[in-house]
Scaffold this motif. Structure first.
Motif, PDB file in Angstrom:
ATOM      1  N   ASN A  48     -17.900  10.395   3.406  1.00  0.00           N
ATOM      2  CA  ASN A  48     -16.819  11.093   4.080  1.00  0.00           C
ATOM      3  C   ASN A  48     -16.495  10.409   5.400  1.00  0.00           C
ATOM      4  O   ASN A  48     -17.055   9.357   5.729  1.00  0.00           O
ATOM      5  N   ARG A  49     -15.612  11.030   6.144  1.00  0.00           N
ATOM      6  CA  ARG A  49     -15.165  10.449   7.410  1.00  0.00           C
ATOM      7  C   ARG A  49     -16.314  10.260   8.394  1.00  0.00           C
ATOM      8  O   ARG A  49     -16.315   9.306   9.183  1.00  0.00           O
ATOM      9  N   ASP A  50     -17.309  11.129   8.332  1.00  0.00           N
ATOM     10  CA  ASP A  50     -18.411  11.082   9.280  1.00  0.00           C
ATOM     11  C   ASP A  50     -19.395   9.940   9.025  1.00  0.00           C
ATOM     12  O   ASP A  50     -19.989   9.405   9.965  1.00  0.00           O
ATOM     13  N   ASN A  51     -19.599   9.597   7.746  1.00  0.00           N
ATOM     14  CA  ASN A  51     -20.604   8.566   7.456  1.00  0.00           C
ATOM     15  C   ASN A  51     -20.012   7.257   6.936  1.00  0.00           C
ATOM     16  O   ASN A  51     -20.750   6.323   6.618  1.00  0.00           O
ATOM     17  N   PHE A  52     -18.690   7.173   6.850  1.00  0.00           N
ATOM     18  CA  PHE A  52     -18.080   5.994   6.230  1.00  0.00           C
ATOM     19  C   PHE A  52     -18.347   4.717   7.026  1.00  0.00           C
ATOM     20  O   PHE A  52     -18.478   3.637   6.434  1.00  0.00           O
ATOM     21  N   ILE A  53     -18.432   4.809   8.346  1.00  0.00           N
ATOM     22  CA  ILE A  53     -18.674   3.604   9.147  1.00  0.00           C
ATOM     23  C   ILE A  53     -20.005   2.963   8.764  1.00  0.00           C
ATOM     24  O   ILE A  53     -20.107   1.739   8.626  1.00  0.00           O
ATOM     25  N   PHE A  54     -21.035   3.777   8.547  1.00  0.00           N
ATOM     26  CA  PHE A  54     -22.343   3.239   8.161  1.00  0.00           C
ATOM     27  C   PHE A  54     -22.266   2.602   6.767  1.00  0.00           C
ATOM     28  O   PHE A  54     -22.828   1.532   6.533  1.00  0.00           O
ATOM     29  N   GLY A 112     -10.361   1.266   3.969  1.00  0.00           N
ATOM     30  CA  GLY A 112     -10.999   2.577   3.894  1.00  0.00           C
ATOM     31  C   GLY A 112     -11.029   3.278   5.242  1.00  0.00           C
ATOM     32  O   GLY A 112     -10.806   4.484   5.335  1.00  0.00           O
ATOM     33  N   LEU A 113     -11.301   2.521   6.301  1.00  0.00           N
ATOM     34  CA  LEU A 113     -11.282   3.094   7.640  1.00  0.00           C
ATOM     35  C   LEU A 113      -9.901   3.660   7.968  1.00  0.00           C
ATOM     36  O   LEU A 113      -9.775   4.717   8.596  1.00  0.00           O
ATOM     37  N   HIS A 114      -8.867   2.968   7.511  1.00  0.00           N
ATOM     38  CA  HIS A 114      -7.496   3.451   7.721  1.00  0.00           C
ATOM     39  C   HIS A 114      -7.244   4.710   6.904  1.00  0.00           C
ATOM     40  O   HIS A 114      -6.648   5.672   7.403  1.00  0.00           O
ATOM     41  N   LEU A 115      -7.683   4.735   5.653  1.00  0.00           N
ATOM     42  CA  LEU A 115      -7.476   5.896   4.794  1.00  0.00           C
ATOM     43  C   LEU A 115      -8.193   7.128   5.341  1.00  0.00           C
ATOM     44  O   LEU A 115      -7.688   8.255   5.201  1.00  0.00           O
ATOM     45  N   PHE A 116      -9.353   6.918   5.946  1.00  0.00           N
ATOM     46  CA  PHE A 116     -10.089   8.040   6.546  1.00  0.00           C
ATOM     47  C   PHE A 116      -9.569   8.408   7.936  1.00  0.00           C
ATOM     48  O   PHE A 116     -10.096   9.315   8.570  1.00  0.00           O
ATOM     49  N   GLY A 117      -8.566   7.685   8.397  1.00  0.00           N
ATOM     50  CA  GLY A 117      -7.989   7.975   9.711  1.00  0.00           C
ATOM     51  C   GLY A 117      -8.818   7.481  10.865  1.00  0.00           C
ATOM     52  O   GLY A 117      -8.642   7.923  12.010  1.00  0.00           O
ATOM     53  N   LEU A 118      -9.739   6.525  10.606  1.00  0.00           N
ATOM     54  CA  LEU A 118     -10.601   6.005  11.660  1.00  0.00           C
ATOM     55  C   LEU A 118     -10.060   4.722  12.285  1.00  0.00           C
ATOM     56  O   LEU A 118     -10.555   4.275  13.317  1.00  0.00           O
ATOM     57  N   LEU A 119      -9.061   4.124  11.633  1.00  0.00           N
ATOM     58  CA  LEU A 119      -8.492   2.872  12.142  1.00  0.00           C
ATOM     59  C   LEU A 119      -6.985   2.907  11.956  1.00  0.00           C
ATOM     60  O   LEU A 119      -6.477   2.625  10.857  1.00  0.00           O
ATOM     61  N   PRO A 120      -6.238   3.224  12.993  1.00  0.00           N
ATOM     62  CA  PRO A 120      -4.776   3.259  12.871  1.00  0.00           C
ATOM     63  C   PRO A 120      -4.180   1.851  12.948  1.00  0.00           C
ATOM     64  O   PRO A 120      -4.519   1.068  13.821  1.00  0.00           O
ATOM     65  N   PHE A 121      -3.320   1.526  11.983  1.00  0.00           N
ATOM     66  CA  PHE A 121      -2.542   0.270  12.064  1.00  0.00           C
ATOM     67  C   PHE A 121      -1.315   0.391  11.173  1.00  0.00           C
ATOM     68  O   PHE A 121      -1.197   1.331  10.406  1.00  0.00           O
ATOM     69  N   GLY A 135       0.798  -1.226   0.000  1.00  0.00           N
ATOM     70  CA  GLY A 135       0.000   0.000   0.000  1.00  0.00           C
ATOM     71  C   GLY A 135       0.824   1.266   0.000  1.00  0.00           C
ATOM     72  O   GLY A 135       0.458   2.272  -0.615  1.00  0.00           O
ATOM     73  N   ARG A 136       1.962   1.230   0.660  1.00  0.00           N
ATOM     74  CA  ARG A 136       2.811   2.423   0.750  1.00  0.00           C
ATOM     75  C   ARG A 136       3.443   2.797  -0.587  1.00  0.00           C
ATOM     76  O   ARG A 136       3.977   3.893  -0.753  1.00  0.00           O
ATOM     77  N   TRP A 137       3.407   1.877  -1.550  1.00  0.00           N
ATOM     78  CA  TRP A 137       3.999   2.151  -2.864  1.00  0.00           C
ATOM     79  C   TRP A 137       3.058   2.942  -3.770  1.00  0.00           C
ATOM     80  O   TRP A 137       3.455   3.406  -4.826  1.00  0.00           O
ATOM     81  N   PHE A 138       1.800   3.042  -3.387  1.00  0.00           N
ATOM     82  CA  PHE A 138       0.809   3.709  -4.221  1.00  0.00           C
ATOM     83  C   PHE A 138       0.236   4.919  -3.489  1.00  0.00           C
ATOM     84  O   PHE A 138       0.117   4.927  -2.267  1.00  0.00           O
ATOM     85  N   ASP A 139      -0.123   5.928  -4.275  1.00  0.00           N
ATOM     86  CA  ASP A 139      -0.769   7.109  -3.711  1.00  0.00           C
ATOM     87  C   ASP A 139      -2.276   6.868  -3.667  1.00  0.00           C
ATOM     88  O   ASP A 139      -2.951   6.908  -4.694  1.00  0.00           O
ATOM     89  N   LEU A 140      -2.821   6.610  -2.481  1.00  0.00           N
ATOM     90  CA  LEU A 140      -4.237   6.316  -2.317  1.00  0.00           C
ATOM     91  C   LEU A 140      -5.017   7.502  -1.780  1.00  0.00           C
ATOM     92  O   LEU A 140      -6.196   7.376  -1.442  1.00  0.00           O
ATOM     93  N   GLY A 141      -4.364   8.660  -1.717  1.00  0.00           N
ATOM     94  CA  GLY A 141      -5.033   9.850  -1.182  1.00  0.00           C
ATOM     95  C   GLY A 141      -6.236  10.262  -2.001  1.00  0.00           C
ATOM     96  O   GLY A 141      -7.194  10.839  -1.479  1.00  0.00           O
ATOM     97  N   GLY A 142      -6.223   9.953  -3.305  1.00  0.00           N
ATOM     98  CA  GLY A 142      -7.335  10.344  -4.167  1.00  0.00           C
ATOM     99  C   GLY A 142      -8.595   9.539  -3.943  1.00  0.00           C
ATOM    100  O   GLY A 142      -9.682   9.942  -4.369  1.00  0.00           O
ATOM    101  N   VAL A 143      -8.477   8.391  -3.268  1.00  0.00           N
ATOM    102  CA  VAL A 143      -9.648   7.536  -3.058  1.00  0.00           C
ATOM    103  C   VAL A 143     -10.672   8.228  -2.170  1.00  0.00           C
ATOM    104  O   VAL A 143     -11.862   8.293  -2.499  1.00  0.00           O
ATOM    105  N   THR A 144     -10.237   8.759  -1.039  1.00  0.00           N
ATOM    106  CA  THR A 144     -11.175   9.421  -0.128  1.00  0.00           C
ATOM    107  C   THR A 144     -11.761  10.679  -0.763  1.00  0.00           C
ATOM    108  O   THR A 144     -12.929  11.000  -0.550  1.00  0.00           O
ATOM    109  N   ILE A 145     -10.948  11.387  -1.553  1.00  0.00           N
ATOM    110  CA  ILE A 145     -11.452  12.585  -2.247  1.00  0.00           C
ATOM    111  C   ILE A 145     -12.534  12.193  -3.253  1.00  0.00           C
ATOM    112  O   ILE A 145     -13.595  12.829  -3.335  1.00  0.00           O
ATOM    113  N   ALA A 146     -12.272  11.118  -4.031  1.00  0.00           N
ATOM    114  CA  ALA A 146     -13.243  10.661  -5.026  1.00  0.00           C
ATOM    115  C   ALA A 146     -14.530  10.188  -4.365  1.00  0.00           C
ATOM    116  O   ALA A 146     -15.635  10.450  -4.857  1.00  0.00           O
TER     117      ALA A 146
END
Length: 224
Positions: free
Chosen positions: A108-114, A215-224, A89-100
């Motif tokens: 978004n971060r607020d409703n992604f869990i649902f 996705g939870l990790h990308l949104f900063g909701l699950l650190p690992f 995962g670190r080899w790819f830029d996944l920042g655009g996923v959450t924006i898309a």
């Protein structure tokens, strides 16, 4: 009209109708999900009643066969997807996923869990019913098995690729195309072995759960 022709025509039209809703028209994920339920469940049930492609009672029955495959396959696919992400995962830029997701689906971060709960529980079943039940298992009754495999997996892959065209860089996009095609073939094989959509549904749900964990990790909701 031959049954497999009417089936392929109906599926193609329904996927074609769903594509612009996914890409442009619907304002958020929940509206798109409601439209998808109509196009991929309600309308196929009505059309199947008319054309008699497959016996729905048999299709939706939970069979004993393949339960061990279901459990093992679900665990393996979850560990594999999350493991691959942790390794490369670190080899790819996944920042655009959450924006898309936010721009195209209002996720978004607020409703992604649902959304992360809805996708493996409901959306995975909707897709298995449509792509593997109505399409693949019905097709195997009318055309050669190999053709049914390729047609179902191909349509499944193209449908998802069209949605996610602008989410990833070119190398990751090509990997995604290949992965979706392989996943479609795998789900078809599982259905053929068990004569049911439930085994592939649980494995599909496990795949979605793994992707949503990322996705939870990308949104900063699950650190690992």
């Amino acid at each position: 009209m031959r049954k497999h022709v009417s089936l392929l025509l109906a599926v193609s039209v329904l996927v074609f109708l769903m594509a612009p809703v996914d890409l442009w028209l619907a304002p958020n994920y929940w509206v798109k999900s409601a439209v998808k339920l109509v196009l991929f469940v309600v309308m196929p049930i009505g059309l199947n009643h008319l054309f008699k492609w497959v016996e729905l009672r048999n299709l939706l029955s939970l069979k004993q066969k393949g339960r061990k495959l279901l459990v093992i396959g679900s665990l393996v696919i979850y560990i594999f997807i999350v493991g691959i992400y942790l390794i490369i995962g670190r080899w790819f830029d996944l920042g655009g996923v959450t924006i898309a997701l936010e721009e195209t689906m209002a996720i978004n971060r607020d409703n992604f869990i649902f959304v992360a709960l809805y996708i493996p529980i409901v959306n995975a079943f909707v897709e298995e019913f449509f792509f593997r039940g109505i399409l693949f298992l019905a097709l195997t009754k009318y055309i050669k098995m190999g053709y049914a495999y390729l047609i179902s997996a191909g349509i499944f892959s193209v449908y998802h690729v069209a949605i996610m065209t602008n989410w990833f860089s070119a190398p990751l996009f090509l990997l995604l195309v290949f992965s979706l095609l392989v996943a479609g073939l795998l789900f078809n094989w599982i259905n053929a072995k068990t004569d049911s959509i439930y085994a592939s549904y649980f494995i599909h749900a496990a795949s979605n759960l793994a992707i949503n964990t990322i996705g939870l990790h990308l949104f900063g909701l699950l650190p690992f």
